[in-house]
Design an enzyme around this catalytic site. Structure first.
Site, PDB file in Angstrom:
ATOM      1  N   LYS A   1       8.593  -1.827  -4.460  1.00  0.00           N
ATOM      2  CA  LYS A   1       9.842  -1.947  -3.489  1.00  0.00           C
ATOM      3  C   LYS A   1      10.608  -3.441  -3.861  1.00  0.00           C
ATOM      4  O   LYS A   1      10.366  -4.315  -4.591  1.00  0.00           O
ATOM      5  CB  LYS A   1       9.188  -2.148  -2.020  1.00  0.00           C
ATOM      6  CG  LYS A   1       8.359  -3.367  -1.648  1.00  0.00           C
ATOM      7  CD  LYS A   1       8.912  -4.398  -1.351  1.00  0.00           C
ATOM      8  CE  LYS A   1       8.212  -5.687  -0.976  1.00  0.00           C
ATOM      9  NZ  LYS A   1       8.617  -6.963  -1.136  1.00  0.00           N
TER      10      LYS A   1
ATOM     11  N   VAL B   1       3.863  -7.875 -13.139  1.00  0.00           N
ATOM     12  CA  VAL B   1       2.711  -8.219 -12.277  1.00  0.00           C
ATOM     13  C   VAL B   1       3.470  -9.774 -11.713  1.00  0.00           C
ATOM     14  O   VAL B   1       4.295 -10.461 -12.267  1.00  0.00           O
ATOM     15  CB  VAL B   1       1.542  -8.905 -13.327  1.00  0.00           C
ATOM     16  CG1 VAL B   1       0.515  -9.616 -12.416  1.00  0.00           C
ATOM     17  CG2 VAL B   1       0.991  -7.496 -13.778  1.00  0.00           C
TER      18      VAL B   1
ATOM     19  N   GLY C   1       1.094  -5.112  -6.762  1.00  0.00           N
ATOM     20  CA  GLY C   1      -0.412  -5.028  -6.211  1.00  0.00           C
ATOM     21  C   GLY C   1      -0.671  -4.623  -4.887  1.00  0.00           C
ATOM     22  O   GLY C   1      -1.792  -3.507  -4.932  1.00  0.00           O
TER      23      GLY C   1
ATOM     24  N   SER D   1       0.815  -1.917  -3.769  1.00  0.00           N
ATOM     25  CA  SER D   1       1.100  -0.635  -3.800  1.00  0.00           C
ATOM     26  C   SER D   1       0.208  -0.002  -4.492  1.00  0.00           C
ATOM     27  O   SER D   1      -0.307   1.233  -4.353  1.00  0.00           O
ATOM     28  CB  SER D   1       2.525  -0.526  -4.623  1.00  0.00           C
ATOM     29  OG  SER D   1       2.709   0.958  -5.129  1.00  0.00           O
TER      30      SER D   1
ATOM     31  N   ASP E   1       2.117  -5.855   2.980  1.00  0.00           N
ATOM     32  CA  ASP E   1       2.719  -5.016   2.401  1.00  0.00           C
ATOM     33  C   ASP E   1       2.244  -3.678   1.961  1.00  0.00           C
ATOM     34  O   ASP E   1       2.922  -2.845   1.852  1.00  0.00           O
ATOM     35  CB  ASP E   1       3.165  -5.669   1.027  1.00  0.00           C
ATOM     36  CG  ASP E   1       4.322  -6.624   1.015  1.00  0.00           C
ATOM     37  OD1 ASP E   1       5.256  -6.697   2.063  1.00  0.00           O
ATOM     38  OD2 ASP E   1       4.710  -7.170   0.053  1.00  0.00           O
TER      39      ASP E   1
END
Length: 291
Positions: A10, A95, A102, A104, A136
């Site tokens: 995102k 990364v 992460g 996600s 998130d």
């Protein structure tokens, strides 16, 4: 049983910090948009009561510190499951990039195990479960576009971007989200987003209005420490992006284009300097199970 999933990144179309809780967490107001840049995850049920993480990416931890491990462990404990899983991650999302890669991945494991173990959890139940893994994670399960409030967990679905091309460029540096928030001094932030105005632009599909007024208050920390972020933003504007901004706590920069050819030209030029450069589209969903 084996299941394959697409775990999407995102970007933030705005970030404002509106307060701070007693426990140290910052209260935010953010507009988030899923994009069609994704990691591939394969989950296989195994007889042994253990969790195995595999990835060819050297920056991905393969132990208990990995959010996918934490997600699988959470589900196993909550539902008293005695079999195990082998999780293989093929990483495409950069990364530590400020794009919830992460989170996600953790979201994808929750969705995948819900399917493999026939837990029959609704999306909102999965989102509640995911919140304990990170702020998130619920958004990554839901996907699309949303206004995020609180610490990022209060989500209101909104109309997402359409008919645009998003250029993603991550310089070869790693940024700690925790450090960025720790060093944020709102008294030194010169520009803050008018969130309601931005939502109105999105609703009216006024992409130029949105792009002209996007703001991320975290840039005041990360951009100051890493001038390359400003350099990438300026190049994107030079290459005819309607607007360019840092995503999340950085260091990834994105630019929004209304023309594919312009976006592709910008991508080719920036990729000469920054390997992790991608031209993608907005995406209207969350974690996708590959059939």
């Amino acid at each position: 049983m084996v299941i394959k999933l697409k775990s999407r990144a995102k970007i933030n179309l705005s970030i404002d910090v509106v307060g701070k809780r007693e426990d140290g967490y910052h209260l935010v107001e953010m507009i988030m948009q899923s994009i069609d840049l994704y990691d591939n995850i394969q989950i296989e049920e195994i007889k042994e009561d253990k969790i195995i993480i595999q990835s060819e990416n050297k920056n991905v931890p393969l132990d208990e510190s990995n959010i996918m491990y934490k997600a699988a462990s959470l589900v196993k404990q909550k539902f008293n499951i005695k079999t195990g899983v082998k999780i293989n991650l093929h990483k495409n999302i950069p990364v530590a990039a400020g794009m919830a890669g992460g989170s996600s991945n953790g979201a994808a494991v929750l969705v995948g195990l819900n399917n493999i173990w026939n837990l029959n959890l609704r999306e909102d139940e999965l989102m509640d479960l995911g919140l304990s893994l990170g702020a998130d994670v619920p958004f990554c399960i839901m996907g699309g576009a949303a206004l995020a409030q609180g610490i990022g967990e209060k989500l209101t679905k909104i109309k997402g971007l359409k008919d645009t091309h998003i250029l993603i460029c991550k310089p070869n540096i790693f940024v700690s989200t925790k450090d960025v928030y720790t060093n944020l001094d709102m008294s030194k932030v010169r520009k803050r987003p008018d969130t309601q105005m931005l939502l109105d632009y999105i609703n009216k599909e006024d992409i130029k209005g949105l792009c002209t007024n996007m703001e991320n208050v975290l840039e005041s920390v990360t951009e100051k420490k890493y001038p390359v972020i400003s350099e990438i933003k300026n190049k994107m504007i030079k290459y005819k992006a309607l607007g360019s901004m840092m995503s999340g706590s950085g260091p990834t920069v994105f630019g929004i284009f209304d023309d594919y050819e312009k976006g592709q030209y910008a991508k080719e030029n920036l990729k000469l300097i920054h390997e992790e450069t991608y031209l993608v589209k907005p995406y209207g969903g969350g974690i996708e199970i590959e059939r």
